[in-house]
Design a protein around this motif. Structure first.
Motif, short mmCIF file in Angstrom:
data_model
loop_
_atom_site.label_atom_id
_atom_site.label_comp_id
_atom_site.label_asym_id
_atom_site.label_seq_id
_atom_site.Cartn_x
_atom_site.Cartn_y
_atom_site.Cartn_z
N MET A 185 -2.83 22.79 -4.29
CA MET A 185 -1.86 23.89 -4.40
C MET A 185 -0.48 23.31 -4.70
O MET A 185 -0.04 22.38 -4.03
CB MET A 185 -1.83 24.69 -3.10
N SER A 186 0.19 23.87 -5.68
CA SER A 186 1.51 23.38 -6.06
C SER A 186 2.60 24.09 -5.26
O SER A 186 2.39 25.18 -4.71
CB SER A 186 1.75 23.56 -7.55
N PHE A 187 3.78 23.47 -5.21
CA PHE A 187 4.92 24.05 -4.51
C PHE A 187 6.19 23.56 -5.17
O PHE A 187 6.18 22.64 -6.00
CB PHE A 187 4.89 23.67 -3.02
N ASN A 188 7.32 24.18 -4.81
CA ASN A 188 8.60 23.89 -5.44
C ASN A 188 9.29 22.70 -4.80
O ASN A 188 9.24 22.51 -3.58
CB ASN A 188 9.54 25.09 -5.35
N ALA A 189 9.95 21.91 -5.64
CA ALA A 189 10.77 20.79 -5.17
C ALA A 189 11.91 20.58 -6.15
O ALA A 189 11.77 20.84 -7.35
CB ALA A 189 9.94 19.52 -5.06
N LEU A 190 13.04 20.14 -5.64
CA LEU A 190 14.14 19.73 -6.50
C LEU A 190 13.90 18.27 -6.87
O LEU A 190 13.99 17.39 -6.01
CB LEU A 190 15.49 19.89 -5.81
N ILE A 191 13.61 18.01 -8.12
CA ILE A 191 13.28 16.66 -8.57
C ILE A 191 14.45 16.11 -9.38
O ILE A 191 14.92 16.75 -10.33
CB ILE A 191 12.01 16.66 -9.44
N VAL A 192 14.91 14.92 -8.99
CA VAL A 192 15.94 14.22 -9.76
C VAL A 192 15.26 13.15 -10.59
O VAL A 192 14.49 12.33 -10.07
CB VAL A 192 16.99 13.57 -8.82
N THR A 193 15.52 13.16 -11.89
CA THR A 193 14.94 12.17 -12.79
C THR A 193 16.06 11.39 -13.47
O THR A 193 17.21 11.82 -13.50
CB THR A 193 14.07 12.84 -13.86
N LYS A 194 15.71 10.22 -13.99
CA LYS A 194 16.68 9.36 -14.65
C LYS A 194 16.18 8.98 -16.04
O LYS A 194 15.04 8.52 -16.19
CB LYS A 194 16.92 8.10 -13.82
N ASP A 195 17.03 9.19 -17.03
CA ASP A 195 16.70 8.79 -18.39
C ASP A 195 16.89 7.29 -18.52
O ASP A 195 17.99 6.76 -18.32
CB ASP A 195 17.59 9.54 -19.39
N GLU A 196 15.82 6.58 -18.84
CA GLU A 196 15.89 5.12 -18.89
C GLU A 196 16.82 4.62 -19.98
O GLU A 196 17.43 3.55 -19.85
CB GLU A 196 14.48 4.55 -19.09
N GLY A 197 16.95 5.40 -21.06
CA GLY A 197 17.81 4.97 -22.15
C GLY A 197 19.28 5.08 -21.83
O GLY A 197 20.04 4.11 -21.90
N SER A 198 19.70 6.29 -21.43
CA SER A 198 21.12 6.54 -21.17
C SER A 198 21.53 6.20 -19.75
O SER A 198 22.70 5.99 -19.45
CB SER A 198 21.44 8.01 -21.45
N GLY A 199 20.55 6.17 -18.82
CA GLY A 199 20.86 5.95 -17.41
C GLY A 199 21.36 7.20 -16.70
O GLY A 199 21.66 7.16 -15.51
N LYS A 200 21.41 8.32 -17.41
CA LYS A 200 21.89 9.57 -16.81
C LYS A 200 20.79 10.22 -15.99
O LYS A 200 19.60 10.11 -16.32
CB LYS A 200 22.37 10.53 -17.89
N THR A 201 21.20 10.89 -14.91
CA THR A 201 20.25 11.59 -14.06
C THR A 201 20.38 13.09 -14.27
O THR A 201 21.44 13.59 -14.67
CB THR A 201 20.48 11.27 -12.57
N SER A 202 19.32 13.81 -13.96
CA SER A 202 19.34 15.27 -14.01
C SER A 202 18.46 15.80 -12.90
O SER A 202 17.53 15.12 -12.45
CB SER A 202 18.86 15.79 -15.37
N ALA A 203 18.77 17.01 -12.43
CA ALA A 203 18.04 17.61 -11.32
C ALA A 203 17.58 19.01 -11.70
O ALA A 203 18.35 19.79 -12.28
CB ALA A 203 18.91 17.67 -10.07
N ALA A 204 16.33 19.33 -11.36
CA ALA A 204 15.80 20.65 -11.66
C ALA A 204 14.68 20.97 -10.67
O ALA A 204 14.01 20.06 -10.16
CB ALA A 204 15.27 20.71 -13.09
N VAL A 205 14.48 22.27 -10.40
CA VAL A 205 13.38 22.70 -9.55
C VAL A 205 12.09 22.63 -10.35
O VAL A 205 11.99 23.17 -11.46
CB VAL A 205 13.62 24.13 -9.03
N THR A 206 11.11 21.93 -9.78
CA THR A 206 9.86 21.63 -10.48
C THR A 206 8.69 21.89 -9.54
O THR A 206 8.82 21.78 -8.32
CB THR A 206 9.84 20.16 -10.94
N GLN A 207 7.54 22.20 -10.10
CA GLN A 207 6.32 22.35 -9.32
C GLN A 207 5.65 20.98 -9.16
O GLN A 207 5.45 20.26 -10.13
CB GLN A 207 5.36 23.31 -10.03
N ILE A 208 5.34 20.62 -7.90
CA ILE A 208 4.59 19.40 -7.62
C ILE A 208 3.45 19.74 -6.65
O ILE A 208 3.33 20.89 -6.19
CB ILE A 208 5.48 18.29 -7.02
N SER A 209 2.61 18.76 -6.34
CA SER A 209 1.51 18.98 -5.40
C SER A 209 1.57 17.96 -4.28
O SER A 209 2.33 16.98 -4.34
CB SER A 209 0.16 18.87 -6.14
N GLU A 210 0.73 18.15 -3.26
CA GLU A 210 0.74 17.24 -2.11
C GLU A 210 0.39 15.81 -2.51
O GLU A 210 0.85 14.86 -1.89
CB GLU A 210 -0.22 17.73 -1.03
#
Length: 332
Positions: A1-26
């Protein structure tokens, strides 16, 4: 079962980070002894750093911030916790080195949790949050060093901040006279509402003086500012009094003839680290919060947010634009 999480990711090229609500699982969650259905988290300055530039706090991406949370145990490999138990977590670098509270589920080590005490619900626990347990740990340290209510006030610097606000409210509830230091005159009524009996303008304590000692004024102090102010305050402590220092561990240097208060007045400087406290001490601190903190006084500074609000709030808190305590309803 999936659920909501705020996931922060990093672009390996630019080094910039971004945050968005995403569905993940246990199966995406990190290893741990206890799985918690998170109900509320808080927003702290460190969370802003993790959502935004990171400043070295986040070592591995993708990442779930949230340095504290409260919720209900769903599964446990530890005998101390059963499904249905209410729990709270602060510290242990959760939300920094380990995925934290900005998800509808979290999996952590059992030793990092404590049972939510009677008298607090999960939302109230996060209205208090990391700032509140830090304030209580400072008060407990001062009491262990001999502080008792008396004629001379306890000084609280940075009193309008999260730690300072809770410290003022608890000290007043316990019968202490409280002198609250603030650099914002408009917060005077707010601090008096929390129980402060005296308002001290920040500029009165900001100037470095050449005097090795000043008139004895304070029976104790909770300091969240450090720097020149702490150097000045140490010169004004009563004989044998203690200062619980909680702020700016890597920040402004302390100025002044510091050795004089320690030798001639027996002043104690107590360092308070709320990150890695022993289990029994955390349990005691949360029980004290439930019994000694008048929650109705803090409701005026609590604002609610959801996971989708966090990218913008994470930027705002780094700019000093977030006031009071933010309680994050992760299911909202």
């Amino acid at each position: 079962m999936s659920f909501n999480a705020l996931i922060v990711t990093k672009d390996e090229g630019s080094g910039k980070t971004s945050a968005a609500v995403t569905q993940i699982s246990e199966s995406d969650l990190p290893n741990g002894d206890v799985t918690v259905a998170v109900e509320y988290s808080g927003l702290n300055y460190k969370d802003g750093l993790c959502i935004g530039p990171g400043a070295g706090l986040v070592r591995k991406y993708p990442h779930v911030p949230g340095i504290d949370f409260a919720g209900t145990v769903e599964a446990s490999d530890d005998a101390r916790y059963k499904p249905g138990d209410k729990v709270v977590l602060t510290g242990w670098r959760v939300g920094e080195a380990h995925w934290g509270g900005y998800a509808q589920k979290a999996r952590v080590k059992a030793d990092w949790l404590v049972p939510l005490p009677d008298g607090l619900d999960t939302r109230q626990a996060m209205a208090v949050g990391t700032a509140g347990i830090t304030a209580m740990l400072a008060i407990m340290a001062l009491e262990d060093a001999g502080l008792k209510p008396g004629a001379d006030p306890v000084l609280v610097t940075g009193a309008a901040g999260g730690v300072g606000s809770v410290a003022v409210a608890i000290l007043a509830q316990l019968g202490y006279k409280v002198a609250a230091v603030t650099g914002r005159p408009e917060t005077s009524d707010y601090l008096k509402g929390l129980g402060a009996t005296q308002i001290v303008p920040r500029e009165d304590l900001s100037e470095v003086t050449k005097k090795p000692l000043e008139a004895e004024q304070w029976s104790g102090c909770i300091d969240a500012v450090a720097g020149a102010m702490l150097g000045r305050v140490l010169k004004q402590m009563k004989y044998g009094a203690s200062v619980a220092a909680i702020g700016l561990a890597g920040g402004a240097p302390i100025e002044g003839a510091l050795i004089t208060p320690f030798i001639l007045r027996g002043v104690n400087l107590l360092g308070i680290d709320s990150v890695m406290q022993p289990y029994a001490r955390r349990v005691e601190a949360w029980k004290r919060i439930a019994s000694d903190l008048p929650m109705e006084k803090l409701e005026a500074i609590v604002q609610s947010a959801t996971l989708s609000d966090l990218p913008a709030l994470g930027r705002d808190i780094l700019k000093g634009q977030v006031k009071g305590r933010v309680v994050v309803d992760v299911n909202g």
